[in-house]
Design a protein around this motif. Sequence first.
Motif, PDB file in Angstrom:
ATOM      1  N   TYR A  27     -25.249  34.835 -37.389  1.00 30.34           N
ATOM      2  CA  TYR A  27     -24.414  33.751 -37.922  1.00 30.34           C
ATOM      3  C   TYR A  27     -23.166  34.405 -38.503  1.00 30.34           C
ATOM      4  O   TYR A  27     -23.260  35.390 -39.242  1.00 30.34           O
ATOM      5  CB  TYR A  27     -25.174  32.998 -39.019  1.00 30.34           C
ATOM      6  N   VAL A  28     -22.003  33.877 -38.170  1.00 27.57           N
ATOM      7  CA  VAL A  28     -20.728  34.392 -38.679  1.00 27.57           C
ATOM      8  C   VAL A  28     -20.051  33.245 -39.425  1.00 27.57           C
ATOM      9  O   VAL A  28     -19.666  32.248 -38.824  1.00 27.57           O
ATOM     10  CB  VAL A  28     -19.810  34.885 -37.543  1.00 27.57           C
ATOM     11  N   GLY A  29     -19.937  33.383 -40.752  1.00 25.45           N
ATOM     12  CA  GLY A  29     -19.363  32.320 -41.563  1.00 25.45           C
ATOM     13  C   GLY A  29     -18.013  32.686 -42.142  1.00 25.45           C
ATOM     14  O   GLY A  29     -17.591  33.839 -42.114  1.00 25.45           O
ATOM     15  N   ASN A  30     -17.329  31.688 -42.680  1.00 25.46           N
ATOM     16  CA  ASN A  30     -16.024  31.808 -43.325  1.00 25.46           C
ATOM     17  C   ASN A  30     -14.931  32.214 -42.331  1.00 25.46           C
ATOM     18  O   ASN A  30     -14.038  32.985 -42.640  1.00 25.46           O
ATOM     19  CB  ASN A  30     -16.068  32.798 -44.497  1.00 25.46           C
ATOM     20  N   LEU A  31     -15.028  31.660 -41.106  1.00 24.68           N
ATOM     21  CA  LEU A  31     -14.026  31.961 -40.085  1.00 24.68           C
ATOM     22  C   LEU A  31     -12.739  31.182 -40.340  1.00 24.68           C
ATOM     23  O   LEU A  31     -12.781  30.050 -40.797  1.00 24.68           O
ATOM     24  CB  LEU A  31     -14.547  31.574 -38.689  1.00 24.68           C
ATOM     25  N   LYS A  32     -11.617  31.807 -39.998  1.00 23.69           N
ATOM     26  CA  LYS A  32     -10.350  31.078 -40.000  1.00 23.69           C
ATOM     27  C   LYS A  32     -10.379  30.099 -38.833  1.00 23.69           C
ATOM     28  O   LYS A  32     -11.029  30.340 -37.820  1.00 23.69           O
ATOM     29  CB  LYS A  32      -9.169  32.037 -39.819  1.00 23.69           C
ATOM     30  N   LYS A  33      -9.650  29.009 -38.957  1.00 21.69           N
ATOM     31  CA  LYS A  33      -9.689  27.992 -37.911  1.00 21.69           C
ATOM     32  C   LYS A  33      -9.091  28.478 -36.595  1.00 21.69           C
ATOM     33  O   LYS A  33      -9.335  27.902 -35.547  1.00 21.69           O
ATOM     34  CB  LYS A  33      -9.009  26.703 -38.365  1.00 21.69           C
TER      35      LYS A  33
END
Length: 152
Positions: free
Chosen positions: A79-85
């Motif tokens: 899981y990869v969170g806090n991605l830029k849009k």
Amino acid sequence: LPLHLFQVMYDKYTEKSRRFAFVTMKTIDDANAAIEKLNGTEIGGRKIAVNITEKPLLPIDPSSLEGVDQYIGSPHKVYVGNLKKTVTADMLKSFFSSKGKVLSAKVMRVPATKSKFYGFVTFSSEEEVDAVISSFNNAELEGQPIRLNSAK
């Protein structure tokens, strides 16, 4: 058995597996061998049914899939969170490829539009998942720190 193409079916709203998949074998003999060998066996404690679809699927021209994000399911997922849009699946693949064999990546989106600011990357082994998490948790991607967790 030689596979040509496979697709795990996911619920479009929850992104959870619908517990079935379509597999295209290279030949009808391969398909019949897969049915004979695998029908009724267990995977992950569940008995599986393997059969030929009632309506044959139209052949897919692989060139028509170019540019389309193909997500390959795997038990070795991060899981990869806090991605830029602005982050794309290709950016995730490129970023994590130095620590393991990236099978696929996807950025979760509100029905095919805006980013939900998280995604998943699948790898070929659990060791690669561990290496990626220990190396890249809180690393910056596109100038923003990302959060990583094993997504089993």
